[in-house]
Enzyme design. Structure first.
Site, PDB file in Angstrom:
ATOM      1  N   ARG A   1       0.846  -1.208   0.000  1.00  0.00           N
ATOM      2  CA  ARG A   1       0.000   0.000   0.000  1.00  0.00           C
ATOM      3  C   ARG A   1       0.869   1.241   0.000  1.00  0.00           C
ATOM      4  O   ARG A   1       1.740   1.391   0.857  1.00  0.00           O
ATOM      5  CB  ARG A   1      -0.907  -0.006   1.226  1.00  0.00           C
TER       6      ARG A   1
ATOM      7  N   GLU B   1       0.928   4.025   1.261  1.00  0.00           N
ATOM      8  CA  GLU B   1       0.511   4.951   2.315  1.00  0.00           C
ATOM      9  C   GLU B   1       1.461   6.150   2.281  1.00  0.00           C
ATOM     10  O   GLU B   1       2.672   5.983   2.363  1.00  0.00           O
ATOM     11  CB  GLU B   1       0.602   4.295   3.702  1.00  0.00           C
TER      12      GLU B   1
ATOM     13  N   ARG C   1       1.663   2.765  12.717  1.00  0.00           N
ATOM     14  CA  ARG C   1       0.921   1.533  12.467  1.00  0.00           C
ATOM     15  C   ARG C   1       0.719   1.220  10.978  1.00  0.00           C
ATOM     16  O   ARG C   1      -0.023   0.306  10.646  1.00  0.00           O
ATOM     17  CB  ARG C   1      -0.419   1.577  13.196  1.00  0.00           C
ATOM     18  N   HIS C   2       1.375   1.972  10.106  1.00  0.00           N
ATOM     19  CA  HIS C   2       1.287   1.689   8.670  1.00  0.00           C
ATOM     20  C   HIS C   2       2.641   1.312   8.095  1.00  0.00           C
ATOM     21  O   HIS C   2       3.645   1.946   8.391  1.00  0.00           O
ATOM     22  CB  HIS C   2       0.756   2.902   7.899  1.00  0.00           C
TER      23      HIS C   2
ATOM     24  N   GLU D   1      -6.774  -0.873  14.719  1.00  0.00           N
ATOM     25  CA  GLU D   1      -7.552  -1.788  13.881  1.00  0.00           C
ATOM     26  C   GLU D   1      -6.686  -2.992  13.517  1.00  0.00           C
ATOM     27  O   GLU D   1      -5.625  -2.836  12.926  1.00  0.00           O
ATOM     28  CB  GLU D   1      -7.985  -1.064  12.602  1.00  0.00           C
TER      29      GLU D   1
ATOM     30  N   SER E   1     -10.298  -6.337   9.230  1.00  0.00           N
ATOM     31  CA  SER E   1     -11.641  -5.980   8.794  1.00  0.00           C
ATOM     32  C   SER E   1     -12.164  -7.057   7.868  1.00  0.00           C
ATOM     33  O   SER E   1     -11.391  -7.797   7.252  1.00  0.00           O
ATOM     34  CB  SER E   1     -11.693  -4.582   8.178  1.00  0.00           C
TER      35      SER E   1
ATOM     36  N   ARG F   1       0.433  -6.033  12.589  1.00  0.00           N
ATOM     37  CA  ARG F   1      -0.352  -5.353  13.626  1.00  0.00           C
ATOM     38  C   ARG F   1      -0.736  -6.308  14.749  1.00  0.00           C
ATOM     39  O   ARG F   1      -0.776  -5.917  15.919  1.00  0.00           O
ATOM     40  CB  ARG F   1      -1.616  -4.740  13.021  1.00  0.00           C
TER      41      ARG F   1
HETATM   42  P1  AMO Z   1      -8.089  -3.672   5.178  1.00  0.00           P
HETATM   43  O1  AMO Z   1      -7.739  -2.669   4.150  1.00  0.00           O
HETATM   44  O2  AMO Z   1      -8.771  -3.212   6.400  1.00  0.00           O
HETATM   45  O3  AMO Z   1      -9.047  -4.807   4.551  1.00  0.00           O
HETATM   46  O4  AMO Z   1      -6.793  -4.486   5.570  1.00  0.00           O
HETATM   47  C1  AMO Z   1      -6.863  -5.585   6.437  1.00  0.00           C
HETATM   48  C2  AMO Z   1      -5.873  -5.455   7.564  1.00  0.00           C
HETATM   49  O5  AMO Z   1      -4.542  -5.415   7.058  1.00  0.00           O
HETATM   50  C3  AMO Z   1      -3.739  -4.601   7.889  1.00  0.00           C
HETATM   51  N1  AMO Z   1      -3.187  -3.507   7.105  1.00  0.00           N
HETATM   52  C4  AMO Z   1      -1.991  -2.954   7.298  1.00  0.00           C
HETATM   53  N2  AMO Z   1      -1.021  -3.198   8.188  1.00  0.00           N
HETATM   54  C5  AMO Z   1       0.083  -2.439   8.142  1.00  0.00           C
HETATM   55  N3  AMO Z   1       0.293  -1.458   7.261  1.00  0.00           N
HETATM   56  C6  AMO Z   1      -0.654  -1.160   6.325  1.00  0.00           C
HETATM   57  N4  AMO Z   1      -0.432  -0.189   5.450  1.00  0.00           N
HETATM   58  C7  AMO Z   1      -1.861  -1.923   6.333  1.00  0.00           C
HETATM   59  N5  AMO Z   1      -2.980  -1.901   5.590  1.00  0.00           N
HETATM   60  C8  AMO Z   1      -3.769  -2.870   6.072  1.00  0.00           C
HETATM   61  C9  AMO Z   1      -4.644  -4.061   8.980  1.00  0.00           C
HETATM   62  C10 AMO Z   1      -6.009  -4.184   8.377  1.00  0.00           C
HETATM   63  O6  AMO Z   1      -7.003  -4.318   9.363  1.00  0.00           O
HETATM   64  N6  AMO Z   1      -9.760  -6.928   1.673  1.00  0.00           N
HETATM   65  C11 AMO Z   1      -9.980  -6.432   3.044  1.00  0.00           C
HETATM   66  C12 AMO Z   1     -10.091  -7.562   4.024  1.00  0.00           C
HETATM   67  C13 AMO Z   1     -11.336  -8.399   3.838  1.00  0.00           C
HETATM   68  O7  AMO Z   1     -12.451  -7.821   3.819  1.00  0.00           O
HETATM   69  O8  AMO Z   1     -11.204  -9.626   3.750  1.00  0.00           O
HETATM   70  C14 AMO Z   1      -8.834  -5.507   3.397  1.00  0.00           C
HETATM   71  O9  AMO Z   1      -7.803  -5.470   2.782  1.00  0.00           O
HETATM   72  O10 AMO Z   1      -4.484  -4.909  10.115  1.00  0.00           O
HETATM   73  P1  ATP Z   2      -8.380   0.860   5.837  1.00  0.00           P
HETATM   74  O1  ATP Z   2      -8.648  -0.558   6.199  1.00  0.00           O
HETATM   75  O2  ATP Z   2      -9.627   1.641   5.600  1.00  0.00           O
HETATM   76  O3  ATP Z   2      -7.322   1.049   4.789  1.00  0.00           O
HETATM   77  P2  ATP Z   2      -6.457   1.082   7.834  1.00  0.00           P
HETATM   78  O4  ATP Z   2      -6.258  -0.380   7.743  1.00  0.00           O
HETATM   79  O5  ATP Z   2      -5.387   1.985   7.357  1.00  0.00           O
HETATM   80  O6  ATP Z   2      -7.793   1.508   7.135  1.00  0.00           O
HETATM   81  P3  ATP Z   2      -6.301   2.362  10.387  1.00  0.00           P
HETATM   82  O7  ATP Z   2      -5.136   3.077   9.849  1.00  0.00           O
HETATM   83  O8  ATP Z   2      -6.180   1.668  11.674  1.00  0.00           O
HETATM   84  O9  ATP Z   2      -6.880   1.333   9.311  1.00  0.00           O
HETATM   85  O10 ATP Z   2      -7.528   3.354  10.423  1.00  0.00           O
HETATM   86  C1  ATP Z   2      -7.947   3.936  11.585  1.00  0.00           C
HETATM   87  C2  ATP Z   2      -8.181   5.426  11.400  1.00  0.00           C
HETATM   88  O11 ATP Z   2      -6.959   6.119  11.523  1.00  0.00           O
HETATM   89  C3  ATP Z   2      -8.694   5.792  10.039  1.00  0.00           C
HETATM   90  O12 ATP Z   2     -10.058   5.683   9.962  1.00  0.00           O
HETATM   91  C4  ATP Z   2      -8.255   7.239   9.917  1.00  0.00           C
HETATM   92  O13 ATP Z   2      -9.156   8.125  10.538  1.00  0.00           O
HETATM   93  C5  ATP Z   2      -6.962   7.254  10.678  1.00  0.00           C
HETATM   94  N1  ATP Z   2      -5.874   7.149   9.734  1.00  0.00           N
HETATM   95  C6  ATP Z   2      -5.743   6.264   8.727  1.00  0.00           C
HETATM   96  N2  ATP Z   2      -4.635   6.469   8.030  1.00  0.00           N
HETATM   97  C7  ATP Z   2      -4.010   7.496   8.610  1.00  0.00           C
HETATM   98  C8  ATP Z   2      -2.797   8.156   8.346  1.00  0.00           C
HETATM   99  N3  ATP Z   2      -1.996   7.775   7.353  1.00  0.00           N
HETATM  100  N4  ATP Z   2      -2.448   9.175   9.153  1.00  0.00           N
HETATM  101  C9  ATP Z   2      -3.243   9.553  10.177  1.00  0.00           C
HETATM  102  N5  ATP Z   2      -4.413   8.955  10.464  1.00  0.00           N
HETATM  103  C10 ATP Z   2      -4.792   7.954   9.704  1.00  0.00           C
END
Ligand code: AMO
Ligand code: ATP
Length: 431
Positions: free
Chosen positions: A213, A215, A221-222, A354, A357, A405
């Site tokens: 991703r 990001e 946490r990303h 999170e 999902s 995570r």
């Molecule tokens: P989502 O986008 O919520 O759902 O991703 C699922 C889980 O993957 C982890 N995650 C990440 N961890 C670290 N860095 C990131 N950039 C990152 N992005 C996601 C999180 C997140 O909850 N296709 C759906 C899943 C489904 O419905 O089966 C999906 O990708 O822990």
């Molecule tokens: P998604 O599954 O929709 O891609 P995610 O897996 O990135 O989301 P989180 O990052 O835990 O899930 O999302 C929790 C909340 O944190 C988001 O709803 C948003 O409000 C906030 N958030 C997400 N990305 C960022 C970021 N890059 N910087 C700051 N806040 C963020």
């Protein structure tokens, strides 16, 4: 020939016997007539005691060996209450297999603290620290437990392509790559493929693999490359797969507590096994709680980080947020028939993080095509996916759980990079 032992295997049975050890020089203490060397291997640390009167040549070699050099030692085991661990080894052979340069880019013994960036730059040295090794020994157990659990529940492990032609989770976070004459992308999620496999009749599949991703922001946490644990299951709904998910989390914690006591101690973590079933809150209820606590939010918005912090105070360590607005979930989420503005979706939270999902999916091709268009996407680019829905697609559901995570939350790590051997973020492409 002597049997090679790990430092942690040395015990009462070995006293008076000779053992063969391999490892790294953790520390050297020179008291003149005797030199103490701490030898570290992947399972622990033992003291080598080198008195001049036993073997002056070895004492001399031990005195000048540089820290983090690799050594081979044969010596006699003695009980010694003053030695760390209660035993010491008196070397009769002390061979330096590879001398380390000095000074070290990082202090493995951690007398000199280092910033995360410095540590990641010299990651191979950082990983030698028992505290850091422990993270990855526990990660190994976590992934092993996931495989064991899902296999025991009848899931089949699959591998899907990571070079793909479309987005799944929204278009902005894609990494484009050049693929011969065409544009392609690194996959954001195995979403489309795991659904197609429901159309292929597997019924229950799982994958543990990388997701990519783009990001933009550096957060704790990303990652730009993460490991996702994904499942998909036919003839069930979101409720069914939420039960699988909570049993899986419970099993991972139970296994880590039972099988990783030593590494939990190294990591300085005490674990409580989260009780199941996990608490649930609907999206609507969560919005009300957040408003009552004085944070601004309107219906249809995602939860901000401060809002998630407030919510975490109201619930157990793990809880589900269910029934999200259809608008803010991906196109494949199944809306409720009687209330299509909300969907059969859930997020699993660990405190304010999170973890996962998931959703019941749309299995009806016409509705799916409509939702793809409504999200502003072109159904034509989803043809390989949509065709699987036209010839007998069962109802199905699934989730994606971020492995990094999950480990971060189990070990209460402050930064997700700590949970990854070689993390990838906005600024880091090496090591
Ligand atoms: P989502 O986008 O919520 O759902 O991703 C699922 C889980 O993957 C982890 N995650 C990440 N961890 C670290 N860095 C990131 N950039 C990152 N992005 C996601 C999180 C997140 O909850 N296709 C759906 C899943 C489904 O419905 O089966 C999906 O990708 O822990
Ligand atoms: P998604 O599954 O929709 O891609 P995610 O897996 O990135 O989301 P989180 O990052 O835990 O899930 O999302 C929790 C909340 O944190 C988001 O709803 C948003 O409000 C906030 N958030 C997400 N990305 C960022 C970021 N890059 N910087 C700051 N806040 C963020």
């Amino acid at each position: 020939m002597y049997e090679r032992k790990y430092t942690s295997d040395i015990g009462a049975d070995d006293v008076g016997k000779k053992v063969l050890l391999y490892g790294w020089v953790h520390e050297v203490r020179d008291l003149g007539g005797v030199v103490f060397v701490l030898l570290r291997d992947r399972e622990g640390i033992i003291q080598l005691t080198c008195p001049k009167k036993r073997n002056p040549e070895i004492t001399k070699r031990a005195r000048k060996v540089r820290r983090e050099s690799v050594v081979r030692v044969v010596g006699e085991v003695k009980e010694e209450p003053k030695a760390p661990g209660g035993y010491e080894v008196l070397p009769d052979e002390f061979e330096v297999l590879n001398e380390a340069d000095a000074p070290l880019p990082l202090d493995v013994a951690e007398k000199v603290p280092a910033e995360l960036d410095t540590r990641l730059d010299a990651r191979f040295l950082d990983l030698r620290k028992p505290r850091i090794q422990a993270i990855f020994r526990i990660r190994h157990q976590m992934l092993q437990s996931v495989r064991d659990f899902l296999t025991s529940e009848g899931f089949i492990e699959v591998n899907t392509p990571k070079i793909v032609s479309t987005a799944t989770e929204g278009g902005t976070e894609l990494f484009p790559i050049s693929y011969f004459e065409r544009e392609a992308f690194l996959n954001q999620s195995p979403q489309l493929y795991k659904q197609v496999l429901m159309g292929a009749g597997f019924e229950k599949v799982f994958e543990i693999g990388p997701i990519f991703r783009a990001e933009e922001h550096n957060t704790v946490r990303h990652l730009n490359e993460a490991i996702s644990i994904d499942i998909e299951q036919s003839f069930t709904d979101h409720e069914g797969v939420m039960k699988v998910l909570e049993r899986l989390i419970n099993r991972v914690y139970t296994d880590v507590v039972e099988k990783c006591e030593k590494y939990l101690n190294w990591a300085g973590v005490k674990l409580e096994i989260p009780e199941i079933p996990f608490q649930r809150v609907t999206y609507d209820e969560a919005v009300e709680i957040i408003k009552k606590r004085g944070e601004e939010i309107s219906w249809g918005e995602d939860f901000s980080t401060p809002a998630l912090k407030l919510l975490a105070e109201e619930f157990d360590s793990h809880y589900y947020i269910v029934d999200w607005p259809t608008e803010i979930k991906p196109f494949y989420a199944m809306p409720y028939e009687n209330e299509p503005e909300i969907s059969k979706t859930f997020d699993l939270m660990a405190g304010s993080l999170e973890l996962a999902s998931g959703a019941q999916r749309i299995h009806l091709p016409d509705l799916l095509e409509k939702m793809i268009s409504q999200k502003g996407l072109n159904p034509e680019s989803f043809e390989f996916y949509l065709s699987a829905f036209r010839y007998g697609m069962p109802p199905h559901a699934g989730w994606g759980l971020g492995a990094d995570r999950l480990l971060m939350s189990i070990l209460k790590l402050k930064n997700i990079r700590e949970a990854v051997i070689f993390p990838r973020d906005r600024t880091r492409l090496t090591p």
